[in-house]
Design a protein around this motif. Sequence first.
Motif: not given
Length: 507
Positions: A158-181
């Motif tokens: 579970q601790k590793d899942v939390y750590a990976n969620i954190n990384k996924q949210l970083d990736t999501a923010i980068a994707e959001l900044k790079a791709n306007d709707f």
Amino acid sequence: MKFKILYIVGFLFMVGTGCKKSFLDINTNPNVLPTATPSYVITNAMNVSASNQVNPNEIGSYWGGQWTQSGGYILNTQQFVYQYTDGDFNYWDGIYDNLYDYQYVLNNADAYDQKYLKGPARVMQSLLYQYLVDMYGNVPYSDALKATGSLAPAFDEQKDVYANINKQLDTAIAELKANDFASAFTGADIVFYGNTTKWAQFANSLKLRILIHQAKVSGMDSYITAEINKIITEGSGFITGEEAGIGGSKFFLATAGKLNPVYDKWGYDANGAKRALNNYPRLTKFLVDGLIATNDTFRLKRIGYAIGGENSATPGISVNAEVAGNYVGIPFGAPAFLPAGTSSLGPSLLVKGEYNRPFILLTAAEVQFLLAEAKQRYGGSVNLPGTAQSYYEEGVKQSFRVLGANVGKATELLTSGIADADWSASPNKLNAIAYQKWIALCNFNGLEAWTEYRRTNYPVTPQAQTVTSADRPLRLFYPSTEKGSNPNVTEQGTIDVFATKLFWDVD
């Protein structure tokens, strides 16, 4: 003879064409579409996320000490005597099915030139994984969502899942900044309708929630402070002054099956007829008495209706006078209080005719209390511009706002001299933050209220009246459906729902 020749020619033609594989292929399922546009899939996935969260929020509202049941029903022993098994509270299957929907969007967005959907899909996946960890602990993550590629996925810590969620949210923010709707597809997003800045703020807010969940775990301080500072440096900020919610007036309709799912379950049907379950949830005596004791009747009148419930002729207003004496809570798990003489869920959640409110995922009030705890715990180690007190007081004001109470009255509470209300009068600042967050979560996110109760042990809510021991649920069982199909469940050890704590529940 001519007719015979025609018959033979026709027969040979049928045989010749009938030998094609597509004609005789009986293994194609006509009920399954071969492809689906990600923009359609994500809309449905978000709607399903809202519907799926209604029941976990309900159980969290009970076990977090905010709601109980009226005496108009036979006492639910699973909920109020904690006599539940792996056949109860199966939220697992629905959430994983929903996760597959978002994975489809991630896998196919590039091919359909809809890259702007990847960030939102990844944020929603992260939110759902957080829910799973907070209910079940270890869950399939790195080996999950592979369909036939992994029919019995391994479980991650579970601790590793939390750590990976954190990384996924970083990736999501980068994707959001790079791709306007693309403007033609903003309607596919029924959370922020194509506003990528708000999605990034939501992602940062979820990161903050996940980090603060771990604040009492030994050895995590440097990681948490570094990640919070990374959020500040990223610059998108947090959800402020509004909520992250699904649907709303642009999506929900006054049609059966298309209402806000909370309104549909505990409020009214599409024709305005009151649901039978409107009589079921009731505010706890602990919640009602606590609000009255701090003179916080402004929020009380928004969290619940006075005895007698909502006046259908004047929606949003109680049948009886909205004075403190007409707000009556039920001791948690007590069976003898009838619906008419107790306080039902109030206008902050249910008003007749308001079927199209958004289903709230995260409030601005919760974010402010997370910031307050971060500043109180870590002080100058986090680059937050405000003080713990300023975030705390803004959290209370945002709670008043989202509940529909007069925000100006929040100042009276904040200067009342009462502990856990007035910052200066509160000897234990973390308890004050926990208590006010507990109130702010009421009616909006019961699962998070239960999570915070387990994490902070505050406020100290009464045990169910029908339970003689001090034991309370700390988690859910892995569901029998998963046990029957995935042998990796047994590798998680023997689960005692009263003793097997989640990794962030350290005391």
